[in-house]
Design a protein around this motif. Structure first.
Motif, PDB file in Angstrom:
ATOM      1  N   GLY A  68      11.313  17.348  54.328  1.00 18.42           N
ATOM      2  CA  GLY A  68      11.421  16.980  55.753  1.00 18.42           C
ATOM      3  C   GLY A  68      10.770  17.873  56.721  1.00 18.42           C
ATOM      4  O   GLY A  68      10.896  17.798  57.948  1.00 18.42           O
ATOM      5  N   GLY A  69       9.368  18.590  56.081  1.00 23.30           N
ATOM      6  CA  GLY A  69       8.782  19.319  56.878  1.00 23.30           C
ATOM      7  C   GLY A  69       7.772  18.618  57.775  1.00 23.30           C
ATOM      8  O   GLY A  69       7.839  17.546  57.939  1.00 23.30           O
ATOM      9  N   LYS A  70       6.706  19.154  58.682  1.00 17.23           N
ATOM     10  CA  LYS A  70       5.799  18.800  59.176  1.00 17.23           C
ATOM     11  C   LYS A  70       4.482  18.566  58.238  1.00 17.23           C
ATOM     12  O   LYS A  70       4.564  19.307  57.043  1.00 17.23           O
ATOM     13  CB  LYS A  70       5.320  19.873  60.383  1.00 17.23           C
ATOM     14  CG  LYS A  70       6.494  19.993  61.334  1.00 17.23           C
ATOM     15  CD  LYS A  70       6.688  18.991  62.219  1.00 17.23           C
ATOM     16  CE  LYS A  70       7.639  19.117  63.346  1.00 17.23           C
ATOM     17  NZ  LYS A  70       8.880  19.767  63.326  1.00 17.23           N
ATOM     18  N   PHE A  71       3.553  17.852  58.877  1.00 13.72           N
ATOM     19  CA  PHE A  71       2.205  17.767  57.868  1.00 13.72           C
ATOM     20  C   PHE A  71       1.609  19.062  58.456  1.00 13.72           C
ATOM     21  O   PHE A  71       1.051  19.027  59.486  1.00 13.72           O
ATOM     22  CB  PHE A  71       1.716  16.629  58.494  1.00 13.72           C
ATOM     23  CG  PHE A  71       0.463  16.278  57.857  1.00 13.72           C
ATOM     24  CD1 PHE A  71       0.098  16.290  56.363  1.00 13.72           C
ATOM     25  CD2 PHE A  71      -0.690  15.767  58.487  1.00 13.72           C
ATOM     26  CE1 PHE A  71      -1.018  16.500  55.814  1.00 13.72           C
ATOM     27  CE2 PHE A  71      -1.997  15.711  57.900  1.00 13.72           C
ATOM     28  CZ  PHE A  71      -1.994  15.892  56.328  1.00 13.72           C
ATOM     29  N   ALA A  72       1.302  20.128  57.536  1.00 13.65           N
ATOM     30  CA  ALA A  72       0.537  21.289  57.763  1.00 13.65           C
ATOM     31  C   ALA A  72      -0.144  21.693  56.714  1.00 13.65           C
ATOM     32  O   ALA A  72      -0.037  21.358  55.672  1.00 13.65           O
ATOM     33  CB  ALA A  72       1.689  22.298  57.981  1.00 13.65           C
ATOM     34  N   ILE A  73      -1.425  22.224  57.076  1.00 15.95           N
ATOM     35  CA  ILE A  73      -2.596  22.667  56.210  1.00 15.95           C
ATOM     36  C   ILE A  73      -2.907  23.864  56.613  1.00 15.95           C
ATOM     37  O   ILE A  73      -3.187  24.289  58.022  1.00 15.95           O
ATOM     38  CB  ILE A  73      -3.655  21.680  56.351  1.00 15.95           C
ATOM     39  CG1 ILE A  73      -3.230  20.384  55.808  1.00 15.95           C
ATOM     40  CG2 ILE A  73      -4.973  22.039  55.750  1.00 15.95           C
ATOM     41  CD1 ILE A  73      -4.260  19.357  55.757  1.00 15.95           C
ATOM     42  N   SER A  74      -3.073  24.879  55.575  1.00 16.37           N
ATOM     43  CA  SER A  74      -3.585  26.451  55.930  1.00 16.37           C
ATOM     44  C   SER A  74      -4.942  26.373  55.785  1.00 16.37           C
ATOM     45  O   SER A  74      -5.567  27.203  56.690  1.00 16.37           O
ATOM     46  CB  SER A  74      -2.893  27.214  55.039  1.00 16.37           C
ATOM     47  OG  SER A  74      -3.331  27.084  53.586  1.00 16.37           O
ATOM     48  N   ALA A  75      -5.614  25.591  54.961  1.00 17.96           N
ATOM     49  CA  ALA A  75      -7.146  25.670  55.097  1.00 17.96           C
ATOM     50  C   ALA A  75      -7.758  24.522  54.180  1.00 17.96           C
ATOM     51  O   ALA A  75      -7.358  23.716  53.619  1.00 17.96           O
ATOM     52  CB  ALA A  75      -7.471  26.760  54.287  1.00 17.96           C
ATOM     53  N   ILE A  76      -8.894  23.881  55.106  1.00 17.24           N
ATOM     54  CA  ILE A  76      -9.662  22.944  54.313  1.00 17.24           C
ATOM     55  C   ILE A  76     -10.987  23.725  53.944  1.00 17.24           C
ATOM     56  O   ILE A  76     -11.807  24.393  54.806  1.00 17.24           O
ATOM     57  CB  ILE A  76      -9.986  21.839  55.145  1.00 17.24           C
ATOM     58  CG1 ILE A  76      -8.730  21.016  55.385  1.00 17.24           C
ATOM     59  CG2 ILE A  76     -11.203  20.866  54.562  1.00 17.24           C
ATOM     60  CD1 ILE A  76      -8.801  20.063  56.643  1.00 17.24           C
ATOM     61  N   ARG A  77     -11.301  23.971  52.734  1.00 13.80           N
ATOM     62  CA  ARG A  77     -12.358  24.924  52.195  1.00 13.80           C
ATOM     63  C   ARG A  77     -13.509  24.022  51.751  1.00 13.80           C
ATOM     64  O   ARG A  77     -13.215  23.321  50.387  1.00 13.80           O
ATOM     65  CB  ARG A  77     -11.857  26.146  51.580  1.00 13.80           C
ATOM     66  CG  ARG A  77     -10.613  26.712  52.114  1.00 13.80           C
ATOM     67  CD  ARG A  77     -10.278  28.004  51.110  1.00 13.80           C
ATOM     68  NE  ARG A  77     -11.042  29.001  50.980  1.00 13.80           N
ATOM     69  CZ  ARG A  77     -11.299  29.665  49.926  1.00 13.80           C
ATOM     70  NH1 ARG A  77     -10.879  29.333  48.615  1.00 13.80           N
ATOM     71  NH2 ARG A  77     -12.193  30.790  49.786  1.00 13.80           N
ATOM     72  N   VAL A  78     -14.712  23.901  51.885  1.00 11.78           N
ATOM     73  CA  VAL A  78     -15.772  23.273  51.350  1.00 11.78           C
ATOM     74  C   VAL A  78     -16.827  24.245  50.803  1.00 11.78           C
ATOM     75  O   VAL A  78     -17.097  25.358  51.427  1.00 11.78           O
ATOM     76  CB  VAL A  78     -16.434  22.464  52.382  1.00 11.78           C
ATOM     77  CG1 VAL A  78     -17.710  21.687  51.784  1.00 11.78           C
ATOM     78  CG2 VAL A  78     -15.486  21.697  52.965  1.00 11.78           C
ATOM     79  N   PHE A  79     -17.042  24.030  49.461  1.00 13.40           N
ATOM     80  CA  PHE A  79     -17.978  24.895  48.728  1.00 13.40           C
ATOM     81  C   PHE A  79     -19.253  23.878  48.379  1.00 13.40           C
ATOM     82  O   PHE A  79     -19.100  22.705  48.069  1.00 13.40           O
ATOM     83  CB  PHE A  79     -17.221  25.498  47.323  1.00 13.40           C
ATOM     84  CG  PHE A  79     -16.151  26.353  47.575  1.00 13.40           C
ATOM     85  CD1 PHE A  79     -16.347  27.736  48.091  1.00 13.40           C
ATOM     86  CD2 PHE A  79     -14.903  25.657  47.661  1.00 13.40           C
ATOM     87  CE1 PHE A  79     -15.279  28.414  48.257  1.00 13.40           C
ATOM     88  CE2 PHE A  79     -13.696  26.569  47.963  1.00 13.40           C
ATOM     89  CZ  PHE A  79     -13.947  27.737  48.312  1.00 13.40           C
ATOM     90  N   GLY A  80     -20.375  24.551  48.380  1.00 12.81           N
ATOM     91  CA  GLY A  80     -21.445  23.739  47.864  1.00 12.81           C
ATOM     92  C   GLY A  80     -22.811  24.715  47.948  1.00 12.81           C
ATOM     93  O   GLY A  80     -22.678  25.897  47.510  1.00 12.81           O
TER      94      GLY A  80
END
Length: 549
Positions: free
Chosen positions: A444-456
């Motif tokens: 029942g929580g919120k839609f939450a993100i701590s990080a979007i990390r891209v490596f290349g």
């Protein structure tokens, strides 16, 4: 065959604890039993099995029948054809087939140990325990031929010493000398006839959670402090913390550490698990390499030199960029949290409705090799254990912000992937990464993100040089102040130090500043230090190493 990679934190179905309003995983150990790896940790609702240390299957226990598997701080050892396990404050149990969750039976309950760890050696089991701000670590000798009854002990083996050991002081930079330090998380392993005792300090809620080390010639001591402690330390970067875990040898003879890392958004016990390479140096010192330990690394079994070359050379391309979102809960959970390289911050939408989204703009087109979507918990209902739903979302990418392609579709996901590491099938050009919610959030929580990390692939030119720097030991010998010149083209700096100029494995990652207060030193110990510069094109290693008395 293309390379196979993984990335910390370990992507596991961490379970809820009602009193912290979040999920956690901590105090892990890995043991080999009948040619398989078994991973146990606190509050796991069971345990995990793997053939390669990379792909893990969760064995869910019946918690009414086996409530012990919701306890904290497990320890274990293998004796002949049985795996023995003990949890904080609980009985010793065993199984001859842990692939069967109904195979566990009670052995004995000779003592109520705190943070127990087991070592089988010379026909006896040695139980190490202790978890307190004022009590020492102790050891007991048990007889497995006599139902694990106590033969000898307890014998005191270690007291805390935050006056002389800076890493034992609390604080996000070991700055709190006047507060109680927790001494806990003992683990002992044997190597070349020596017994290595690692212990966790100063407290699990701090980024400085780490392990010190002592060595003995006998499993019951006396133990001598190792001057290169902490032997596992990572207080900066995305993954923070490297305490209370275990050292173990894999099936190929390489050594690893599985450890506890901090999240600490909702509660100090909100934690995750990470895996780092380990080595025993020729002089007998023990080291854990956590440098870039939150970057992609080869599968453990695929890397012949995991300690010397732990990562694959892909650079982090998403730090400090820009982001937009469908909504924002409030200023404390703003979109910039997804690129600040801090696992203890979150972006949160106002709801968990389908269609909520967040988009990261890399600000130019890069060649990406992997993406990591790190989900968070916020405003959840009281929940315990697993079975509270899985996040459902779609990850898309674009080069122009108009035409998008699906990178991964989790819209029908039934398996929680909190740290969703996606290695791309082939190098992919992208500028925008968009994550769109497809349904209710777990518990029942919120839609939450701590990080979007891209490596290349490295992009552009590395910094011009490594910086000129100075370092001064403070009046408190456990502290040091380091300052350096700004380097054109540098995104950040790595400060590396150690008691041997060839083994500088304590490190700090610094963004946006040109100085650093270090608080993890040991009084009376000489250190060597250097400063590197880095950006999205790579690292320029420090050319100067200075000696600090």
């Amino acid at each position: 065959m293309s390379i196979r990679t993984i990335c910390n934190p370990m992507n596991l179905p961490y379970q809820y604890r009602w009193f912290i309003n979040a999920r956690e995983g901590a105090d892990p150990f890995i043991v080999i039993f009948k040619d398989k790896y078994y991973l146990f940790f606190s509050s796991a609702g069971g345990y995990f099995v793997s053939d390669d240390l990379a792909e893990w299957k969760h064995i869910q226990m019946d918690m009414e029948k086996y409530p012990i598997f919701c306890n904290y701080a497990p320890g274990a050892c293998v004796i002949e054809d049985k795996l023995y396990v003990v949890f904080f404050g609980a009985e010793i149990i065993c199984s001859d087939n842990p692939l069967d969750p109904d195979s566990w039976e009670t052995v004995n309950f000779p003592h109520k140990w705190a943070d127990p760890a087991m070592l089988y050696d010379g026909g006896y089991v040695y139980m190490y325990a202790g978890c307190s701000p004022d009590a020492p670590l102790e050891v007991w000798k048990l007889d497995p031929k006599d139902n694990m009854n106590i033969v000898e002990g307890p014998i005191t083996i270690l007291h805390q010493d935050k006056i002389n050991h800076g890493f034992e002081r609390k604080g996000q930079n070991n700055e709190l000398i006047n507060t109680d330090t927790w001494l806990e998380g003992a683990w002992v392993h044997k190597h070349n006839g020596k017994y290595y005792l690692t212990y966790a300090v100063p407290g699990t809620e701090y980024w400085t959670y780490c392990d010190g080390c002592c060595v003995a010639d006998d499993p019951m001591g006396p133990f001598t402090f190792c001057d290169n402690s902490p032997v596992a330390f990572k207080s900066t970067g995305f993954v923070r913390g490297a305490g209370h875990g275990c050292m173990f040898e894999d099936k190929t003879g390489r050594w690893w550490r599985v450890a506890t890392t901090s999240v600490n958004v909702n509660h100090g016990l909100e934690r995750r698990i990470a895996l780092f390479p380990v080595k025993h140096a020729e002089d007998g010192r023990l080291y854990t390499n956590t440098f870039r330990g939150d970057y992609p690394t080869l599968y453990p079994g695929d890397n012949p030199t995991p300690f010397e070359t732990p990562d694959v050379g892909w650079e982090h391309l998403s730090y400090g960029k820009t982001a937009t979102a469908s909504s924002t809960l409030d200023k404390n959970y703003s979109p910039d949290r997804i690129y600040d390289e801090n696992n203890s911050t979150l972006w949160s939408a106002k709801t968990a409705d389908a269609g909520e989204w967040i988009q990261l703009d890399l600000e130019k087109i890069y060649t990406a090799r992997a993406v990591q979507i790190n989900l968070g918990d916020l405003d959840i209902e009281p929940a315990q254990g697993g079975g509270h739903g899985a996040s459902k979302y779609i990850v898309e990418y674009s080069t122009d912000g108009e035409s998008y392609s699906v990178l991964v579709d989790r819209s029908r996901n039934e398996y929680e992937v909190l740290h969703d590491y996606i290695q791309l099938d082939k190098p992919t050009n992208m500028r925008y990464i968009k994550v769109t919610n497809c349904g209710p959030a777990p518990a029942g929580g919120k839609f939450a993100i701590s990080a979007i990390r891209v490596f290349g692939d490295p992009d552009g030119n590395p910094p011009e040089k490594s910086p000129e720097f100075t370092a001064v030991r403070c009046s408190d010998p456990c502290k040091m102040y380091v300052a350096w010149d700004k380097v054109d083209g540098a995104q950040g700096y790595y400060v590396r130090l150690g008691v041997d100029p060839g083994e500088m494995h304590i490190h700090y990652t610094v963004y946006g500043e040109c100085d650093l207060n270090i608080g993890c030193l040991n009084a009376g110990v000489k250190y060597y230090l250097t400063v590197d510069s880095f950006n999205e094109a790579g690292i320029v290693k420090g050319t100067k190493i200075i000696e600090i008395e």
